[in-house]
Design a protein around this motif. Structure first.
Motif, mmCIF file in Angstrom:
data_model
loop_
_atom_site.group_PDB
_atom_site.id
_atom_site.type_symbol
_atom_site.label_atom_id
_atom_site.label_comp_id
_atom_site.label_asym_id
_atom_site.label_seq_id
_atom_site.Cartn_x
_atom_site.Cartn_y
_atom_site.Cartn_z
ATOM 1 N N ASP A 51 1.336 -1.141 0.089
ATOM 2 C CA ASP A 51 -0.421 0.006 -0.416
ATOM 3 C C ASP A 51 0.654 1.369 -0.133
ATOM 4 O OD1 ASP A 51 -2.116 -1.602 -0.444
ATOM 5 O OD2 ASP A 51 -2.379 -1.477 2.202
ATOM 6 N N CYS A 52 1.638 1.497 0.630
ATOM 7 C CA CYS A 52 3.457 2.173 0.846
ATOM 8 C C CYS A 52 4.090 2.459 -1.013
ATOM 9 C CB CYS A 52 4.124 2.231 1.952
ATOM 10 S SG CYS A 52 3.192 2.653 3.594
ATOM 11 N N THR A 53 3.779 2.141 -1.189
ATOM 12 C CA THR A 53 4.954 1.147 -2.627
ATOM 13 C C THR A 53 3.688 2.423 -3.000
ATOM 14 O OG1 THR A 53 5.787 -0.646 -2.346
ATOM 15 C CG2 THR A 53 6.268 -0.016 -4.898
ATOM 16 N N ASP A 54 2.241 1.652 -3.427
ATOM 17 C CA ASP A 54 1.069 2.603 -4.146
ATOM 18 C C ASP A 54 1.119 3.706 -3.465
ATOM 19 O OD1 ASP A 54 0.964 0.151 -5.608
ATOM 20 O OD2 ASP A 54 -1.004 -0.526 -4.491
ATOM 21 N N ASP A 55 0.805 4.454 -2.830
ATOM 22 C CA ASP A 55 0.930 5.194 -2.058
ATOM 23 C C ASP A 55 1.929 6.269 -3.251
ATOM 24 O OD1 ASP A 55 -1.461 4.807 -1.169
ATOM 25 O OD2 ASP A 55 -0.413 4.397 1.221
ATOM 26 N N LEU A 56 3.303 5.755 -2.754
ATOM 27 C CA LEU A 56 4.764 6.782 -3.441
ATOM 28 C C LEU A 56 4.598 6.917 -4.941
ATOM 29 C CD1 LEU A 56 7.436 4.801 -1.683
ATOM 30 C CD2 LEU A 56 6.247 7.530 -1.459
ATOM 31 N N GLY A 57 4.262 5.797 -5.078
ATOM 32 C CA GLY A 57 3.883 6.177 -6.767
ATOM 33 C C GLY A 57 2.737 7.039 -7.344
ATOM 34 N N THR A 58 1.532 7.261 -6.486
ATOM 35 C CA THR A 58 0.552 8.348 -7.063
ATOM 36 C C THR A 58 1.440 9.817 -6.508
ATOM 37 O OG1 THR A 58 -0.403 6.597 -6.194
ATOM 38 C CG2 THR A 58 -1.807 9.165 -5.740
ATOM 39 N N ALA A 59 1.690 9.407 -5.417
ATOM 40 C CA ALA A 59 2.338 11.268 -5.320
ATOM 41 C C ALA A 59 3.758 11.325 -5.865
ATOM 42 C CB ALA A 59 3.412 10.571 -3.832
ATOM 43 N N GLN A 60 4.612 11.010 -6.519
ATOM 44 C CA GLN A 60 5.436 10.670 -7.452
ATOM 45 C C GLN A 60 4.423 11.348 -8.757
ATOM 46 O OE1 GLN A 60 7.804 6.891 -9.392
ATOM 47 N NE2 GLN A 60 9.080 8.982 -9.853
ATOM 48 N N GLN A 61 3.877 10.909 -9.139
ATOM 49 C CA GLN A 61 2.975 11.317 -10.458
ATOM 50 C C GLN A 61 2.914 12.822 -10.134
ATOM 51 O OE1 GLN A 61 -0.103 8.668 -11.177
ATOM 52 N NE2 GLN A 61 1.248 6.828 -12.149
ATOM 53 N N GLN A 62 1.788 12.731 -8.654
ATOM 54 C CA GLN A 62 1.214 14.329 -8.322
ATOM 55 C C GLN A 62 2.724 15.222 -8.792
ATOM 56 O OE1 GLN A 62 -0.365 13.392 -5.040
ATOM 57 N NE2 GLN A 62 -2.354 12.907 -5.686
ATOM 58 N N LEU A 63 4.243 14.623 -8.550
ATOM 59 C CA LEU A 63 4.552 15.813 -7.957
ATOM 60 C C LEU A 63 5.311 16.070 -8.986
ATOM 61 C CD1 LEU A 63 6.604 14.196 -5.031
ATOM 62 C CD2 LEU A 63 5.755 16.195 -5.531
ATOM 63 N N GLN A 64 5.695 14.823 -10.555
ATOM 64 C CA GLN A 64 5.973 15.293 -11.604
ATOM 65 C C GLN A 64 4.891 16.080 -12.810
ATOM 66 O OE1 GLN A 64 6.027 11.667 -12.655
ATOM 67 N NE2 GLN A 64 7.963 11.013 -12.717
ATOM 68 N N HIS A 65 3.360 15.872 -12.163
ATOM 69 C CA HIS A 65 2.134 17.434 -12.952
ATOM 70 C C HIS A 65 2.525 18.591 -12.254
ATOM 71 C CE1 HIS A 65 -0.094 13.301 -15.111
ATOM 72 N NE2 HIS A 65 -0.412 13.157 -13.929
ATOM 73 N N GLY A 66 3.239 18.169 -11.382
ATOM 74 C CA GLY A 66 3.236 19.739 -10.094
ATOM 75 C C GLY A 66 4.476 20.106 -10.925
ATOM 76 N N VAL A 67 5.211 19.629 -10.931
ATOM 77 C CA VAL A 67 6.556 20.505 -11.891
ATOM 78 C C VAL A 67 6.496 20.528 -13.328
ATOM 79 C CG1 VAL A 67 9.078 19.072 -12.298
ATOM 80 C CG2 VAL A 67 7.955 18.661 -10.250
ATOM 81 N N ALA A 68 5.893 19.876 -13.747
ATOM 82 C CA ALA A 68 5.463 20.565 -15.716
ATOM 83 C C ALA A 68 5.030 21.441 -15.429
ATOM 84 C CB ALA A 68 4.789 18.961 -15.931
ATOM 85 N N ASP A 69 3.735 22.084 -14.382
ATOM 86 C CA ASP A 69 2.975 22.595 -14.393
ATOM 87 C C ASP A 69 3.742 24.304 -13.731
ATOM 88 O OD1 ASP A 69 0.750 21.653 -15.265
ATOM 89 O OD2 ASP A 69 0.334 21.559 -12.947
#
Length: 538
Positions: free
Chosen positions: A25-43
Motif C-alpha cells: 500500500d505504501c508503494t502504491d501511495d509513493l507512486g501516486t505521490a510521484q505522479q502528482q509531483l511530476q504533474h506539479g513540476v510540469a505545471d
C-alpha cells in the motif's frame, strides 16, 4: 523463514502478511505521490516559461519606451531652420538620413536645443548669401545634411552644411583680442574649430539670436559632454563645416552565450557563435599547445584557452567531464577562432548597457548585462578580444626571436605561396615576407597556383586573391580543399571588396581568414605569423 528453516507460530505469519500488505500500500501511495509531483513540476515549468515570456515582453516594452526615433524632432528642427532662413533671407533645405534610428528619449530631449543652435549658426554664418553662392557656382539653396547611425557601441550624429566654412581670419582676430593666442601665432581650420568652443568668442558684429558659430558653442560642447559624448568640428574653405557628435549607444536587447573559464564568467553575442563542440582532452591539450586545431573540417583553426584570452588564467585547473572539453567556434566577417572553456552556461536574452566613462578603452567590450541573480555579466565582441590576444602573443614571439636566420637553415623557413594577378601586389608582399624571414613562391592566377601545388609542392600557407583571370580565388579554394593532402593547408584570401558576403563565402568554403585591400603590412604579417609560426597559447 522463507525456506522453512525456521518454524514460526501462525500469529507471526499473519503479522508478516499484514506487514507485506502495508508495504504494498505504501508503494502504491509513493507512486501516486510521484505522479502528482511530476504533474506539479510540469505545471511549474510551464508557469515559469510563461512568466519568463511575460518578463521578456515587459523588458522589451520598457526598453523601447525609453527610445525615440530622430524623426521625433524632425519637424521642430525643420521649423527652426526655416525661421533662420527667413530672418537671413537665405533659402535652405534640410536633408535627413537615419531618421528612424532610435535614441534615448532623455538624450534626444537634452540634445535638441544644441542642434537648434548649430542649425541657426549654419544658416547665419555657414550658408552664403545667394549672390555669393552663384559666384561660387553653388546651388542657390543651401543644403544642410543631418545624419544619424549606429556604430557598434556608439551613435554618430553629424550635421554638415555646404557653406563657406569657418572664417579663420575673423576667428584669429577675435581670439587675439581676447588673449587666447599670441600675436605671432597662426591658426588653421583645426585650430579655429577648437577656438570657437571658447566662451565669448564670436565673429558676429552684433550679438543676436543668430550671432554666429561662437556664441553658445561652449554650451553646446558642455551639453554633449554631459551626455557622455564628444563634439568634433571640421571645416574646409568654400566647402562647408561639419559637426560630428559621438554619443553612447542606447541599451539594446541581445542574445548572448555565457561561458565560464575557471572563476571568470563572460558572455559573447550569439550571432558571433558558429557552433559548440566537445573534443577529447588530448586533442584540446595539443591544440592549445600548438595554438591551432589541425583536425577541424575547414582546415587549421586557431585555438586559445578562454582564460588566457581575457588574461585571467594560464590554463584550466578543473577536472574534465567524461574526458572531453568544450570548444566554442566563433567567427567574424574575416576569420574564425576556437575557444576552449570549462563550461558553457547557456543562451539568454539580456538588456545590454553600453560602457561609459572608460578612461582606457577595453578591446571588444560591448557592455554589461544584469543577471536575475544580481550578478553583472560583461559582454564582449570576440573578434576584437582575440585579435588583441594574438597581438600580445606575436609581440612576445618577436621579442624572443632576435637571432637572424642562418643561410644553411633555408629549408626550415616557412614557404608561402602568393597568388595574385597584380604584379605590384606580388612584389610588395614578397619583399615584405622575405624581409621577415619567409620563403615566397608567386603565381599570377589561380590556375598557375593550382599547377604549382599539384607539382608536389607543400607550402605552409596559401595567400590567394579572390579576383584573378583564368581561375579566380574562390575556384582555387574549392579545388584545393577537394584534395585530401591540402585539407589542412591554411588559406588566407585577399580582395578589394569590403568584408561581408564575399568573406563569409570564403570562410564557408574553408578559408581561415580574409584580408581587405588595401591592407597594412602589419595586418598581412599578423595573418602569416598566425599560421606559419607555432606559438604556445598562455
Amino acid at each position: 523463514m522463507l525456506h522453512g528453516d525456521v518454524e514460526l507460530p501462525y500469529e507471526w505469519h499473519e503479522e508478516l502478511h499484514a506487514l507485506v500488505h502495508g508495504l504494498n500500500d505504501c508503494t502504491d501511495d509513493l507512486g501516486t505521490a510521484q505522479q502528482q509531483l511530476q504533474h506539479g513540476v510540469a505545471d511549474t515549468h510551464n508557469a515559469l516559461s510563461t512568466h519568463a515570456g511575460h518578463l521578456r515582453a515587459l523588458q522589451h516594452t520598457l526598453l523601447y519606451a525609453r527610445l525615440r526615433p530622430l524623426a521625433h524632432i524632425q519637424e521642430r528642427l525643420t521649423h527652426c531652420a526655416q525661421l533662420a532662413a527667413q530672418d537671413t533671407g537665405k533659402p535652405v533645405e534640410l536633408l535627413w538620413q537615419g531618421i528612424d534610428t532610435q535614441m534615448e528619449h532623455s538624450v534626444l530631449d537634452a540634445l535638441t536645443p544644441a542642434l537648434e543652435h548649430l542649425l541657426r549658426n549654419c544658416v547665419a554664418h555657414g550658408i552664403e548669401a545667394t549672390p555669393a553662392r552663384r559666384s561660387a557656382q553653388k546651388s542657390e539653396t543651401g543644403k544642410i545634411h543631418i545624419r544619424l547611425h549606429n556604430a557598434g557601441q556608439q551613435q554618430l550624429l553629424s550635421l554638415q552644411d555646404d557653406g563657406a566654412g569657418l572664417n579663420v581670419a575673423a576667428i584669429r582676430s577675435k581670439a587675439l583680442a581676447l588673449g587666447l593666442i599670441a600675436a605671432e601665432e597662426t591658426i588653421d581650420n583645426a585650430s579655429a574649430a577648437q577656438l570657437i568652443l571658447q566662451p565669448g568668442l564670436s565673429t558676429a558684429a552684433a550679438v543676436t539670436e543668430l550671432a554666429g558659430r561662437g556664441i553658445g558653442m561652449d554650451v553646446v560642447a558642455d551639453t554633449i559632454a554631459s551626455l557622455g559624448g564628444k563634439l568634433r568640428i571640421t571645416s574646409a574653405a568654400g566647402q562647408g563645416c561639419r559637426f560630428d557628435i559621438t554619443l553612447p549607444a542606447p541599451p539594446q536587447v541581445e542574445q548572448v552565450v555565457a561561458l565560464r573559464a575557471g572563476s571568470w564568467r563572460v558572455a559573447l553575442p550569439a550571432r558571433s557563435l558558429e557552433t559548440v563542440r566537445r573534443i577529447a582532452v588530448d586533442t584540446a591539450t595539443q591544440a592549445l599547445a600548438q595554438g591551432v586545431l589541425q583536425d577541424d573540417a575547414s582546415g587549421p583553426l586557431p585555438v586559445y584557452w578562454a582564460g588566457a584570452v581575457w588574461q585571467q588564467s594560464a590554463r584550466s585547473m578543473e577536472p574534465t567531464l567524461e574526458g572531453q572539453r568544450s570548444l566554442l567556434i566563433v567567427r567574424s566577417d574575416s576569420a574564425r577562432w576556437g575557444l576552449v572553456v570549462d563550461e558553457v552556461l547557456g543562451t539568454q536574452e539580456v538588456t545590454l548597457q553600453p560602457p561609459t566613462d572608460l578612461e582606457v578603452p577595453v578591446p571588444g567590450l560591448l557592455g554589461t548585462a544584469a543577471q536575475p541573480s544580481g550578478q553583472v555579466l560583461q559582454v564582449y565582441e570576440p573578434a576584437a578580444v582575440l585579435s588583441a590576444h594574438e597581438a600580445r602573443l606575436l609581440a612576445r614571439h618577436d621579442a624572443a626571436e632576435n637571432a637572424p636566420i642562418a643561410a644553411d637553415n633555408e629549408p626550415d623557413r616557412p614557404l608561402i605561396l602568393l597568388a595574385d594577378d597584380s604584379l605590384s601586389v606580388r612584389r610588395l608582399a614578397q619583399h615584405l615576407l622575405q624581409t621577415n624571414g619567409y620563403r615566397v613562391a608567386t603565381a599570377a592566377d589561380g590556375l598557375e597556383a593550382l599547377q604549382w601545388l599539384q607539382a608536389d609542392n607543400a607550402p605552409a600557407l596559401l595567400i590567394a586573391d579572390v579576383e584573378m583571370p583564368n581561375m579566380d580565388g574562390m575556384e582555387l579554394l574549392r579545388r584545393v580543399r577537394a584534395e585530401a593532402r591540402f585539407k589542412q593547408l591554411p588559406i588566407v584570401m585577399l580582395t578589394a571588396h569590403i568584408a561581408g558576403p564575399v568573406s563569409q563565402k570564403a570562410l564557408d568554403l574553408g578559408a581561415q581568414a580574409f584580408l581587405t585591400k588595401p591592407y597594412s603590412p602589419n595586418q598581412l604579417l599578423a595573418q602569416v605569423r598566425r599560421y606559419c609560426t607555432t606559438v604556445v597559447a598562455q
